[in-house]
Design a protein around this motif. Sequence first.
Motif, mmCIF file in Angstrom:
data_model
loop_
_atom_site.group_PDB
_atom_site.id
_atom_site.type_symbol
_atom_site.label_atom_id
_atom_site.label_comp_id
_atom_site.label_asym_id
_atom_site.label_seq_id
_atom_site.Cartn_x
_atom_site.Cartn_y
_atom_site.Cartn_z
ATOM 1 N N MET A 1 0.835 -1.181 0.000
ATOM 2 C CA MET A 1 0.000 0.000 0.000
ATOM 3 C C MET A 1 0.883 1.249 0.000
ATOM 4 O O MET A 1 1.857 1.331 0.736
ATOM 5 C CB MET A 1 -0.925 -0.005 1.216
ATOM 6 N N ASP A 2 0.537 2.197 -0.799
ATOM 7 C CA ASP A 2 1.260 3.460 -0.877
ATOM 8 C C ASP A 2 1.082 4.215 0.434
ATOM 9 O O ASP A 2 -0.012 4.308 0.967
ATOM 10 C CB ASP A 2 0.687 4.284 -2.030
ATOM 11 N N GLU A 3 2.204 4.761 0.968
ATOM 12 C CA GLU A 3 2.121 5.424 2.274
ATOM 13 C C GLU A 3 1.428 6.779 2.235
ATOM 14 O O GLU A 3 0.995 7.279 3.245
ATOM 15 C CB GLU A 3 3.508 5.553 2.889
ATOM 16 N N ALA A 4 1.349 7.416 1.063
ATOM 17 C CA ALA A 4 0.699 8.718 0.956
ATOM 18 C C ALA A 4 -0.765 8.530 0.587
ATOM 19 O O ALA A 4 -1.092 8.272 -0.563
ATOM 20 C CB ALA A 4 1.406 9.585 -0.079
ATOM 21 N N VAL A 5 -1.652 8.624 1.578
ATOM 22 C CA VAL A 5 -3.074 8.439 1.319
ATOM 23 C C VAL A 5 -3.866 9.732 1.458
ATOM 24 O O VAL A 5 -4.985 9.811 0.985
ATOM 25 C CB VAL A 5 -3.692 7.351 2.236
ATOM 26 N N TRP A 6 -3.305 10.714 2.087
ATOM 27 C CA TRP A 6 -3.985 11.991 2.222
ATOM 28 C C TRP A 6 -4.003 12.663 0.858
ATOM 29 O O TRP A 6 -3.002 12.689 0.137
ATOM 30 C CB TRP A 6 -3.267 12.855 3.263
ATOM 31 N N PHE A 7 -5.129 13.255 0.484
ATOM 32 C CA PHE A 7 -5.274 13.891 -0.824
ATOM 33 C C PHE A 7 -4.148 14.877 -1.108
ATOM 34 O O PHE A 7 -3.607 14.926 -2.211
ATOM 35 C CB PHE A 7 -6.635 14.590 -0.936
ATOM 36 N N GLY A 8 -3.810 15.698 -0.115
ATOM 37 C CA GLY A 8 -2.763 16.693 -0.307
ATOM 38 C C GLY A 8 -1.427 16.064 -0.669
ATOM 39 O O GLY A 8 -0.697 16.570 -1.522
ATOM 40 N N ALA A 9 -1.095 14.937 -0.036
ATOM 41 C CA ALA A 9 0.155 14.241 -0.347
ATOM 42 C C ALA A 9 0.109 13.635 -1.740
ATOM 43 O O ALA A 9 1.080 13.701 -2.494
ATOM 44 C CB ALA A 9 0.429 13.165 0.697
ATOM 45 N N VAL A 10 -1.023 13.047 -2.092
ATOM 46 C CA VAL A 10 -1.184 12.466 -3.432
ATOM 47 C C VAL A 10 -1.047 13.571 -4.479
ATOM 48 O O VAL A 10 -0.363 13.390 -5.501
ATOM 49 C CB VAL A 10 -2.544 11.734 -3.553
ATOM 50 N N TRP A 11 -1.678 14.699 -4.235
ATOM 51 C CA TRP A 11 -1.611 15.828 -5.160
ATOM 52 C C TRP A 11 -0.170 16.291 -5.354
ATOM 53 O O TRP A 11 0.272 16.547 -6.467
ATOM 54 C CB TRP A 11 -2.492 16.961 -4.644
ATOM 55 N N LEU A 12 0.593 16.370 -4.240
ATOM 56 C CA LEU A 12 1.991 16.786 -4.344
ATOM 57 C C LEU A 12 2.805 15.785 -5.155
ATOM 58 O O LEU A 12 3.678 16.175 -5.932
ATOM 59 C CB LEU A 12 2.609 16.955 -2.953
ATOM 60 N N ARG A 13 2.525 14.496 -4.992
ATOM 61 C CA ARG A 13 3.246 13.471 -5.757
ATOM 62 C C ARG A 13 2.906 13.519 -7.239
ATOM 63 O O ARG A 13 3.742 13.232 -8.076
ATOM 64 C CB ARG A 13 2.937 12.084 -5.223
ATOM 65 N N MET A 14 1.688 13.881 -7.562
ATOM 66 C CA MET A 14 1.223 13.829 -8.943
ATOM 67 C C MET A 14 1.520 15.117 -9.717
ATOM 68 O O MET A 14 1.510 15.106 -10.947
ATOM 69 C CB MET A 14 -0.281 13.541 -8.983
ATOM 70 N N LEU A 21 4.850 24.874 -5.646
ATOM 71 C CA LEU A 21 4.137 25.950 -4.963
ATOM 72 C C LEU A 21 4.101 25.760 -3.450
ATOM 73 O O LEU A 21 4.283 26.718 -2.687
ATOM 74 C CB LEU A 21 2.721 26.084 -5.526
ATOM 75 N N VAL A 22 3.869 24.522 -3.005
ATOM 76 C CA VAL A 22 3.843 24.265 -1.560
ATOM 77 C C VAL A 22 5.240 24.430 -0.978
ATOM 78 O O VAL A 22 5.419 25.013 0.089
ATOM 79 C CB VAL A 22 3.248 22.877 -1.249
ATOM 80 N N LEU A 65 4.370 18.947 3.323
ATOM 81 C CA LEU A 65 5.482 18.333 2.602
ATOM 82 C C LEU A 65 5.887 17.013 3.258
ATOM 83 O O LEU A 65 6.181 16.027 2.572
ATOM 84 C CB LEU A 65 6.669 19.291 2.546
ATOM 85 N N PHE A 66 5.887 16.965 4.583
ATOM 86 C CA PHE A 66 6.206 15.752 5.336
ATOM 87 C C PHE A 66 5.247 14.619 4.995
ATOM 88 O O PHE A 66 5.631 13.453 4.937
ATOM 89 C CB PHE A 66 6.160 16.069 6.835
ATOM 90 N N SER A 67 3.978 14.962 4.717
ATOM 91 C CA SER A 67 2.949 13.944 4.472
ATOM 92 C C SER A 67 3.207 13.117 3.219
ATOM 93 O O SER A 67 2.645 12.029 3.069
ATOM 94 C CB SER A 67 1.563 14.598 4.381
ATOM 95 N N VAL A 68 4.068 13.592 2.338
ATOM 96 C CA VAL A 68 4.352 12.868 1.099
ATOM 97 C C VAL A 68 5.084 11.553 1.390
ATOM 98 O O VAL A 68 4.786 10.531 0.773
ATOM 99 C CB VAL A 68 5.188 13.744 0.129
ATOM 100 N N ALA A 69 6.039 11.577 2.309
ATOM 101 C CA ALA A 69 6.850 10.386 2.586
ATOM 102 C C ALA A 69 7.310 10.386 4.043
ATOM 103 O O ALA A 69 8.506 10.492 4.321
ATOM 104 C CB ALA A 69 8.044 10.343 1.640
#
Length: 139
Positions: A1-14, A21-22, A65-69
């Motif tokens: 399972m991918d560790e980034a599940v929060w929308f904001g983290a997914v958005w930053l990855r994509m 910007l963040v 930013l921390f929420s990404v990984a």
Amino acid sequence: MDEAVWFGAVWLRMSSTAYLLVNASHILGIGLIIGAILPLSLMGPFLSRCALTGMVLAVVTGLWLFSVAPKDYLTNQAFLVKAGLLAVAILNIGFQHFNPAFQRALRGGPLTSGVKLSAIASFILWLSVLVAGRWIGFI
């Protein structure tokens, strides 16, 4: 399972644009902190509020930013150094704002040696937090 599940983290990855910007907002927050450290007689209260705004912006965007990984960050030596420096910098803010001499300086009173030392420590700490944050990507 991918560790980034929060929308904001997914958005930053994509989106490299979103990450840019963040990340820029995060650095802006740090810049606001550093730019508002030393109390000036006429600008003290405004700059103090500016520093608070910068700190809140930096902490919120930093957590984002921390929420990404989070697992990667928690094993990164530079991140751990940054977190420690951040804790000390925030404690120094508390020390400053509960110090009557600092409060007087914000209102245009004299800059005692203690106020000057605390301001210099704050400047060095926040600059160190910024450098440690940039160091994260190199470890």
